[in-house]
Design an enzyme around this catalytic site. Structure first.
Site, PDB file in Angstrom:
ATOM      1  N   LYS A  13      30.392   6.410  -1.531  1.00 53.19           N
ATOM      2  CA  LYS A  13      29.378   7.382  -1.103  1.00 53.19           C
ATOM      3  C   LYS A  13      29.376   7.457   0.419  1.00 53.19           C
ATOM      4  O   LYS A  13      29.842   6.547   1.125  1.00 53.19           O
ATOM      5  CB  LYS A  13      27.980   7.006  -1.613  1.00 53.19           C
ATOM      6  CG  LYS A  13      27.461   5.633  -1.171  1.00 53.19           C
ATOM      7  CD  LYS A  13      26.841   5.601   0.221  1.00 53.19           C
ATOM      8  CE  LYS A  13      26.358   4.206   0.607  1.00 53.19           C
ATOM      9  NZ  LYS A  13      26.044   4.081   2.050  1.00 53.19           N
ATOM     10  N   ASP A 143      21.276   0.233  -3.704  1.00 55.45           N
ATOM     11  CA  ASP A 143      22.071   1.446  -3.926  1.00 55.45           C
ATOM     12  C   ASP A 143      22.551   1.585  -5.367  1.00 55.45           C
ATOM     13  O   ASP A 143      23.024   2.660  -5.753  1.00 55.45           O
ATOM     14  CB  ASP A 143      23.308   1.451  -3.013  1.00 55.45           C
ATOM     15  CG  ASP A 143      22.978   1.790  -1.576  1.00 55.45           C
ATOM     16  OD1 ASP A 143      21.846   2.223  -1.312  1.00 55.45           O
ATOM     17  OD2 ASP A 143      23.861   1.597  -0.713  1.00 55.45           O
TER      18      ASP A 143
END
Length: 301
Positions: A13, A143
Site C-alpha cells: 500500500k 494496518d
C-alpha cells in the site's frame, strides 16, 4: 469441499495522505490517512497439514521463525478455532515469497498477516466471521484491517482500524523507490511524539481526514496537480535520511505529478499521469536503487 492448498497474493500500500491527529493514553497514535493498495505483491502458499505450523520464507531481512507476522497470524488463527465443532486438530504448512521490501512504509508485513488470516479461514471452512478476523488482525497490527477489507482504497481513522472505503486512484502509474535501508515504524512514531509534543495542531487536532483538491467519483479518485499531499511522518524520517528529499525531487523532475514518502518510510513514490515518463523514471532509479518498481493502483479500471 474446502481446499487443502491455496496460494494468495498480499499487496503493498501507499499512503496518499497521513496526518497524526492525537495520541491515546496507551501510547498509540491516532491518525487520519488515505491508503491505496498497489500491485506489488508478496505470495503466500498455504496447505493443511498435521498439527502445528511449518513455515518457510524467501527474501532478504525476513525472519523465518515465530517473529514473522505470517507465522503469528497462522498461530493466532489456529488458537482461535481450536476446539470448535467439526474442526479436527490440524495445522498449516506455509511458504512466504517476499517481494515487498521489509520495513519500507509499504505495509508488507501487515498485508502478509491479513492474507494469511483470510487464506487460513478458507482452508478451515470459514470458521471465523469477518469481525472475528478483524479482531485477530488488530492484535497483529493497526494496518491489518485495511488489508483484510475488500476495498482497494480507504480513509482510515482511529489507530488505522476505522475504515471508510473510497474509490480507487485512477489514471496514474506509480513509481516506488526504496533506498535499501529499513526504517522502524515504532521509531518514527516515537520520534514524532518527541519532536511534536508542543504542537497542538498535530496532537490535539481530532478532525476527520479531509482530502481537498481530490476529484471523488464512482469511477475513481483523481488527485489535482496542486493538491497538497501531506505525510506528518515524512519530516521525522527525512531529517534523519536527507536522501529521501532528493529522491522526491528526482521523481518530480522525471515528470511525477506528485511525490511523497509512504507511511514511516523510507519508500517514496511518484504519481505519473504519463506512463512512458513513469517507465523512464523507474529505469533511471533502478540503476541506483534495486528496489524500484513501476506499479498500478489496485482497482484501477
Amino acid at each position: 469441499m474446502q481446499p487443502a492448498r491455496v496460494t494468495v497474493r498480499a499487496p503493498a500500500k501507499i499512503n496518499l495522505f497521513l496526518r497524526i491527529t492525537g495520541r491515546r493514553p496507551d501510547g498509540y497514535h491516532l491518525l487520519s490517512t488515505w491508503m491505496q493498495k498497489v500491485d506489488l505483491c508478496d505470495t503466500i502458499e498455504l496447505a493443511v497439514c498435521g498439527e502445528g505450523i511449518r513455515f518457510s520464507c524467501t527474501g532478504d531481512g525476513v525472519p523465518g521463525d515465530r517473529d514473522n507476522l505470517v507465522y503469528r497470524a497462522a498461530d493466532l488463527y489456529l488458537q482461535a478455532v481450536r476446539g470448535r465443532d467439526g474442526l479436527p486438530a490440524l495445522g498449516a504448512a506455509i511458504e512466504l515469497r517476499k517481494r515487498i521490501p521489509v520495513a519500507a512504509g509499504l505495509g508488507g508485513g501487515s498485508s502478509d498477516a491479513a492474507a494469511t488470516l483470510r487464506a487460513m479461514n478458507g482452508l478451515f471452512g470459514s470458521a471465523l466471521a469477518p469481525d472475528e478476523l478483524v479482531g485477530l488482525g488488530l492484535r497483529l497490527g493497526a494496518d491489518v484491517p485495511f488489508f483484510l477489507a475488500d476495498s482497494p482504497a480507504a480513509l482510515a481513522t482511529g489507530i488505522g482500524e476505522i475504515l471508510r472505503p473510497v474509490p480507487s486512484l485512477q489514471g496514474y502509474s506509480v513509481v516506488l523507490v526504496n533506498p535499501g535501508f529499513p526504517v522502524s515504524t515504532r521509531w518514527a512514531y516515537q520520534t514524532f511524539a518527541l519532536t511534536k509534543k508542543e504542537d497542538a495542531s498535530n496532537l490535539a487536532n481530532l478532525q476527520e481526514c479531509v482530502v481537498e483538491d481530490v476529484c471523488w467519483g464512482d469511477s475513481g479518485a483523481m488527485i489535482q496537480p496542486d493538491a497538497p499531499l501531506v505525510n506528518d511522518l515524512e519530516t521525522v524520517t527525512v531529517a534523519r535520511y536527507p536522501l529521501l528529499e532528493r529522491l522526491k525531487g528526482e521523481l518530480l523532475r522525471h515528470g511525477a505529478v506528485q511525490a511523497l514518502m509512504s507511511g514511516s518510510g523510507p519508500t517514496v513514490f511518484g504519481l505519473f499521469a504519463d506512463h512512458h515518463k513513469a517507465e523512464a523514471c523507474c529505469a533511471a532509479c533502478k540503476s541506483r536503487f534495486a528496489a524500484s518498481y513501476l506499479v498500478a493502483p489496485v482497482g484501477e479500471k
